[in-house]
Design a protein around this motif. Sequence first.
Motif, PDB file in Angstrom:
ATOM      1  N   GLN A  52       0.821  -1.212   0.000  1.00  0.00           N
ATOM      2  CA  GLN A  52       0.000   0.000   0.000  1.00  0.00           C
ATOM      3  C   GLN A  52       0.854   1.260   0.000  1.00  0.00           C
ATOM      4  O   GLN A  52       0.507   2.253  -0.629  1.00  0.00           O
ATOM      5  CB  GLN A  52      -0.951   0.004   1.192  1.00  0.00           C
ATOM      6  CG  GLN A  52      -2.070  -0.998   1.053  1.00  0.00           C
ATOM      7  CD  GLN A  52      -2.932  -1.094   2.300  1.00  0.00           C
ATOM      8  OE1 GLN A  52      -2.619  -0.508   3.325  1.00  0.00           O
ATOM      9  NE2 GLN A  52      -4.023  -1.845   2.215  1.00  0.00           N
ATOM     10  N   ALA A  53       1.987   1.214   0.707  1.00  0.00           N
ATOM     11  CA  ALA A  53       2.850   2.393   0.776  1.00  0.00           C
ATOM     12  C   ALA A  53       3.632   2.632  -0.511  1.00  0.00           C
ATOM     13  O   ALA A  53       4.019   3.766  -0.797  1.00  0.00           O
ATOM     14  CB  ALA A  53       3.822   2.247   1.946  1.00  0.00           C
ATOM     15  N   THR A  54       3.849   1.587  -1.301  1.00  0.00           N
ATOM     16  CA  THR A  54       4.716   1.716  -2.479  1.00  0.00           C
ATOM     17  C   THR A  54       3.987   1.575  -3.813  1.00  0.00           C
ATOM     18  O   THR A  54       4.600   1.806  -4.854  1.00  0.00           O
ATOM     19  CB  THR A  54       5.847   0.669  -2.417  1.00  0.00           C
ATOM     20  OG1 THR A  54       5.279  -0.638  -2.341  1.00  0.00           O
ATOM     21  CG2 THR A  54       6.759   0.916  -1.233  1.00  0.00           C
ATOM     22  N   ASN A  55       2.728   1.199  -3.787  1.00  0.00           N
ATOM     23  CA  ASN A  55       1.987   0.989  -5.036  1.00  0.00           C
ATOM     24  C   ASN A  55       1.963   2.221  -5.932  1.00  0.00           C
ATOM     25  O   ASN A  55       1.993   2.097  -7.157  1.00  0.00           O
ATOM     26  CB  ASN A  55       0.550   0.541  -4.759  1.00  0.00           C
ATOM     27  CG  ASN A  55       0.437  -0.955  -4.592  1.00  0.00           C
ATOM     28  OD1 ASN A  55       1.331  -1.704  -4.952  1.00  0.00           O
ATOM     29  ND2 ASN A  55      -0.677  -1.383  -4.037  1.00  0.00           N
ATOM     30  N   TRP A  56       1.910   3.403  -5.356  1.00  0.00           N
ATOM     31  CA  TRP A  56       1.810   4.626  -6.157  1.00  0.00           C
ATOM     32  C   TRP A  56       2.993   4.788  -7.110  1.00  0.00           C
ATOM     33  O   TRP A  56       2.853   5.392  -8.172  1.00  0.00           O
ATOM     34  CB  TRP A  56       1.661   5.851  -5.267  1.00  0.00           C
ATOM     35  CG  TRP A  56       2.886   6.171  -4.463  1.00  0.00           C
ATOM     36  CD1 TRP A  56       3.190   5.702  -3.213  1.00  0.00           C
ATOM     37  CD2 TRP A  56       3.972   7.009  -4.851  1.00  0.00           C
ATOM     38  NE1 TRP A  56       4.405   6.195  -2.808  1.00  0.00           N
ATOM     39  CE2 TRP A  56       4.909   7.003  -3.804  1.00  0.00           C
ATOM     40  CE3 TRP A  56       4.251   7.755  -5.988  1.00  0.00           C
ATOM     41  CZ2 TRP A  56       6.102   7.716  -3.848  1.00  0.00           C
ATOM     42  CZ3 TRP A  56       5.444   8.470  -6.037  1.00  0.00           C
ATOM     43  CH2 TRP A  56       6.351   8.447  -4.981  1.00  0.00           C
ATOM     44  N   LEU A  57       4.154   4.238  -6.757  1.00  0.00           N
ATOM     45  CA  LEU A  57       5.313   4.319  -7.627  1.00  0.00           C
ATOM     46  C   LEU A  57       5.527   3.039  -8.428  1.00  0.00           C
ATOM     47  O   LEU A  57       5.863   3.085  -9.609  1.00  0.00           O
ATOM     48  CB  LEU A  57       6.576   4.641  -6.811  1.00  0.00           C
ATOM     49  CG  LEU A  57       7.877   4.769  -7.582  1.00  0.00           C
ATOM     50  CD1 LEU A  57       7.784   5.896  -8.610  1.00  0.00           C
ATOM     51  CD2 LEU A  57       9.034   5.017  -6.637  1.00  0.00           C
ATOM     52  N   VAL A  58       5.304   1.903  -7.799  1.00  0.00           N
ATOM     53  CA  VAL A  58       5.611   0.619  -8.432  1.00  0.00           C
ATOM     54  C   VAL A  58       4.627   0.282  -9.557  1.00  0.00           C
ATOM     55  O   VAL A  58       5.043  -0.176 -10.628  1.00  0.00           O
ATOM     56  CB  VAL A  58       5.661  -0.513  -7.382  1.00  0.00           C
ATOM     57  CG1 VAL A  58       5.810  -1.870  -8.035  1.00  0.00           C
ATOM     58  CG2 VAL A  58       6.797  -0.265  -6.399  1.00  0.00           C
TER      59      VAL A  58
END
Length: 187
Positions: free
Chosen positions: A44-50
């Motif tokens: 959830q914390a990294t989905n915006w970039l990945v």
Amino acid sequence: MLGDILRFLLEITFTLFGAALIARAWIHAVRLHPFNPLARGIYQATNWLVLPIRKVIPAGNSIDWTSLVAAWLTALAYLALMWLLAVGSLIPAALVPAALGSSLLMVIKWALNLIVWLTLLQAVLSWVNPMSPLMALLQTLTAPLLDPIRRLLPRTAAIDFSPLILLILAQVVLMMLARLTYGLLGV
């Protein structure tokens, strides 16, 4: 003083986010269940970039290339912002190759720091509360690193020295990386 505060906040923010991206790749490599609370939080914390990068660079079977590229881009942004704060301008074109290499070394540094912290947490927890639910997760994450060391070390009665060996190795590599990174960009 304001510059020091900004550098500190940038370092903390980018280091934590970079570590989360590396942990995401690590979770993929050890095939941790995606509904694990730690895995869900990191996703959830990294989905915006990945997820946008995943449209261009797919994750592999055993290596999550998308998360590693995202970590590298994060390190590159961190170095560019630190350069901007220190010098007051963008990185000169002549130093871009050094910045690219230095950002790769930064990702390795973040990975080694993650290894150190997970290993320390597992070692302390094994003394304090070895039956903790967190122990299974930590053992899953650190087993690929500790098992080869355990095979090389002689058997002892009650003490597992493999975490200590891993910590020493990680610290030695971190020292070498610090020297190399400073030599490339002075950061």
